[in-house]
Enzyme design. Structure first.
Site, PDB file in Angstrom:
ATOM      1  N   SER A   1       0.799  -1.239   0.000  1.00 39.48           N
ATOM      2  CA  SER A   1       0.000   0.000   0.000  1.00 39.48           C
ATOM      3  C   SER A   1       0.827   1.282   0.000  1.00 39.48           C
ATOM      4  O   SER A   1       0.269   2.362  -0.212  1.00 39.48           O
ATOM      5  CB  SER A   1      -0.938   0.028   1.197  1.00 39.48           C
ATOM      6  OG  SER A   1      -2.047  -0.787   0.941  1.00 39.48           O
TER       7      SER A   1
ATOM      8  N   LYS B   1       0.393   3.373  -2.976  1.00 38.41           N
ATOM      9  CA  LYS B   1      -0.763   4.261  -3.171  1.00 38.41           C
ATOM     10  C   LYS B   1      -0.344   5.733  -3.139  1.00 38.41           C
ATOM     11  O   LYS B   1      -0.985   6.580  -3.753  1.00 38.41           O
ATOM     12  CB  LYS B   1      -1.817   3.988  -2.097  1.00 38.41           C
ATOM     13  CG  LYS B   1      -2.466   2.612  -2.208  1.00 38.41           C
ATOM     14  CD  LYS B   1      -3.307   2.288  -0.974  1.00 38.41           C
ATOM     15  CE  LYS B   1      -3.942   0.912  -1.044  1.00 38.41           C
ATOM     16  NZ  LYS B   1      -4.530   0.496   0.245  1.00 38.41           N
TER      17      LYS B   1
ATOM     18  N   TYR C   1      -3.412  -2.361 -10.415  1.00 37.28           N
ATOM     19  CA  TYR C   1      -3.360  -2.196  -8.947  1.00 37.28           C
ATOM     20  C   TYR C   1      -2.494  -3.283  -8.284  1.00 37.28           C
ATOM     21  O   TYR C   1      -1.655  -2.992  -7.431  1.00 37.28           O
ATOM     22  CB  TYR C   1      -4.792  -2.207  -8.378  1.00 37.28           C
ATOM     23  CG  TYR C   1      -4.839  -2.196  -6.874  1.00 37.28           C
ATOM     24  CD1 TYR C   1      -4.579  -1.030  -6.160  1.00 37.28           C
ATOM     25  CD2 TYR C   1      -5.090  -3.361  -6.148  1.00 37.28           C
ATOM     26  CE1 TYR C   1      -4.596  -1.020  -4.761  1.00 37.28           C
ATOM     27  CE2 TYR C   1      -5.103  -3.366  -4.762  1.00 37.28           C
ATOM     28  CZ  TYR C   1      -4.860  -2.189  -4.073  1.00 37.28           C
ATOM     29  OH  TYR C   1      -4.841  -2.188  -2.703  1.00 37.28           O
TER      30      TYR C   1
ATOM     31  N   TYR D   1      -4.877   3.729   7.992  1.00 35.03           N
ATOM     32  CA  TYR D   1      -6.236   3.181   8.088  1.00 35.03           C
ATOM     33  C   TYR D   1      -6.858   3.496   9.440  1.00 35.03           C
ATOM     34  O   TYR D   1      -6.822   4.638   9.879  1.00 35.03           O
ATOM     35  CB  TYR D   1      -6.221   1.667   7.793  1.00 35.03           C
ATOM     36  CG  TYR D   1      -5.327   1.334   6.645  1.00 35.03           C
ATOM     37  CD1 TYR D   1      -5.617   1.803   5.371  1.00 35.03           C
ATOM     38  CD2 TYR D   1      -4.154   0.607   6.816  1.00 35.03           C
ATOM     39  CE1 TYR D   1      -4.780   1.520   4.295  1.00 35.03           C
ATOM     40  CE2 TYR D   1      -3.319   0.322   5.746  1.00 35.03           C
ATOM     41  CZ  TYR D   1      -3.640   0.787   4.499  1.00 35.03           C
ATOM     42  OH  TYR D   1      -2.814   0.520   3.448  1.00 35.03           O
TER      43      TYR D   1
ATOM     44  N   VAL E   1       1.167  -3.800   3.788  1.00 32.44           N
ATOM     45  CA  VAL E   1       1.106  -5.111   4.441  1.00 32.44           C
ATOM     46  C   VAL E   1       2.358  -5.964   4.190  1.00 32.44           C
ATOM     47  O   VAL E   1       2.495  -7.030   4.768  1.00 32.44           O
ATOM     48  CB  VAL E   1      -0.160  -5.936   4.091  1.00 32.44           C
ATOM     49  CG1 VAL E   1      -1.404  -5.319   4.676  1.00 32.44           C
ATOM     50  CG2 VAL E   1      -0.287  -6.162   2.611  1.00 32.44           C
TER      51      VAL E   1
HETATM   52  N1  GLN Z   1      -2.252  -5.220  -2.035  1.00 34.57           N
HETATM   53  C1  GLN Z   1      -2.838  -5.116  -0.723  1.00 34.57           C
HETATM   54  C2  GLN Z   1      -4.346  -5.213  -0.825  1.00 34.57           C
HETATM   55  O1  GLN Z   1      -4.908  -4.622  -1.691  1.00 34.57           O
HETATM   56  C3  GLN Z   1      -2.418  -3.821  -0.100  1.00 34.57           C
HETATM   57  C4  GLN Z   1      -2.977  -3.637   1.272  1.00 34.57           C
HETATM   58  C5  GLN Z   1      -2.037  -2.920   2.201  1.00 34.57           C
HETATM   59  O2  GLN Z   1      -0.831  -2.881   2.040  1.00 34.57           O
HETATM   60  N2  GLN Z   1      -2.608  -2.410   3.260  1.00 34.57           N
HETATM   61  O3  GLN Z   1      -4.999  -5.870  -0.056  1.00 34.57           O
END
Ligand code: GLN
Length: 304
Positions: free
Chosen positions: A64, A67, A189, A240, A258
């Site tokens: 993530s 992003k 993505y 989050y 993650v």
């Molecule tokens: N690729 C992961 C997902 O879409 C990214 C989530 C994350 O890093 N929080 O679930």
């Protein structure tokens, strides 16, 4: 002047000894193979002096954290129009939560939760001639490092198990907030999330967020105002439903993934990346958060 190297040395020693290291994300099977003992930290200051400890040159899945890069690229390309399709409010929800999206008629709360990032991916897929190549070139330029690449195995692994992301993309499509077809947006993505970078490469790539939008290759990528807005989003939405806790404990804008990475920064001063693959129950790196709390407490440097 703050002795960053000795602070990072101390953080590295503590991390090596830690027994409670959190849990590795298992919903993306490929990530489960990573060694829970890994820990790295790398800091670059505004003068581009670097300090590091542990596995700071080992590459991991940025997930993530990507992003922030897609948001930067999309904002640079279409500007304020982006905010017609995604909001800028913290969600207080896990990164893959869907009920808010339904309640708010397909406008994701912010670009750093999955539905918001999927809308940003859709924008890039629409605008770029070769979305994956162009996005990779954008990150390589930011980091000043042409060796950065996608990890095909991680991307395919997530594609096989990305049920919630398919659900989010379909929901967005039903609200007409997805222009391209679900499969091509999610292919982009999953690839953006699969990019492998080390703490050193991430800290270098985030340099523009402490340097008014100018990256290390010294070309302007974003305006001062755009950097202000992305840093604000990282502070309020980067972790989050743990964004409040991160601001409380660490006191810096930042973004987690993650894969166990976290990048955090103090404008005009430094940016720092940590990696420890074990996550806490909110999906943020357990030791990474502890390390950054220690960094800002010991150096007395934070935005507050
Ligand atoms: N690729 C992961 C997902 O879409 C990214 C989530 C994350 O890093 N929080 O679930």
């Amino acid at each position: 002047m703050v002795d960053f190297q000795s602070v990072l040395n101390g953080i590295g020693i503590t991390a090596t000894k830690a027994t409670d290291r959190g849990r590795i994300a298992s919903y993306i099977p490929e990530l489960e193979k990573i060694d829970l003992q890994k820990f790295g930290i790398h800091l670059i200051n505004i003068k581009q002096h670097s300090f590091s400890s542990g596995d700071s040159d080992e590459r991991f899945s940025i997930q993530s954290i990507s992003k922030v890069f897609t948001l930067s690229m999309a904002l640079g390309l279409i500007g304020e129009k982006l905010w017609e399709r995604v909001d800028v409010e913290p969600s207080g929800d896990p990164f893959n939560h869907l009920s808010l999206l339904e309640m708010e008629n397909g406008i994701p709360r912010n670009p750093l939760i999955n539905p918001g990032a999927i809308v940003v991916a859709d924008i890039l897929v629409s605008i770029l001639d070769n979305p994956k190549d162009d996005f990779l070139a954008f990150i390589r330029n930011l980091a000043d490092d042409d060796s950065i690449n996608y990890d095909e195995e991680v991307a395919q692994s997530e594609k096989m198990t990305g049920y919630r992301n398919y659900a989010a993309a379909n929901l967005l499509k039903s609200y007409k907030n997805l222009t391209n077809d679900v499969d091509s947006v999610l292919d982009f993505y999953f690839h953006q999330c699969s990019i492998s970078m080390s703490c050193a490469q991430l800290a270098n790539a985030f340099y523009m967020f402490i340097n008014n939008g100018n990256c290390r290759r010294n070309n302007t990528q974003l305006s001062k105002g755009q950097v202000k807005r992305i840093n604000a989003l990282m502070l309020t939405c980067g972790f989050y439903d743990e964004a409040g806790e991160f601001a409380f404990e660490v006191g810096l804008p930042g973004k987690s993934g993650v894969g166990g990475g976290i990048v955090a920064l103090l404008p005009n001063e430094f940016c720092v990346a940590t990696w420890s693959p074990g996550l806490n129950e909110k999906g943020n790196s357990k030791l990474g958060m502890l390390a950054l709390e220690r960094l800002t407490t010991q150096t007395e440097l934070s935005i507050f």
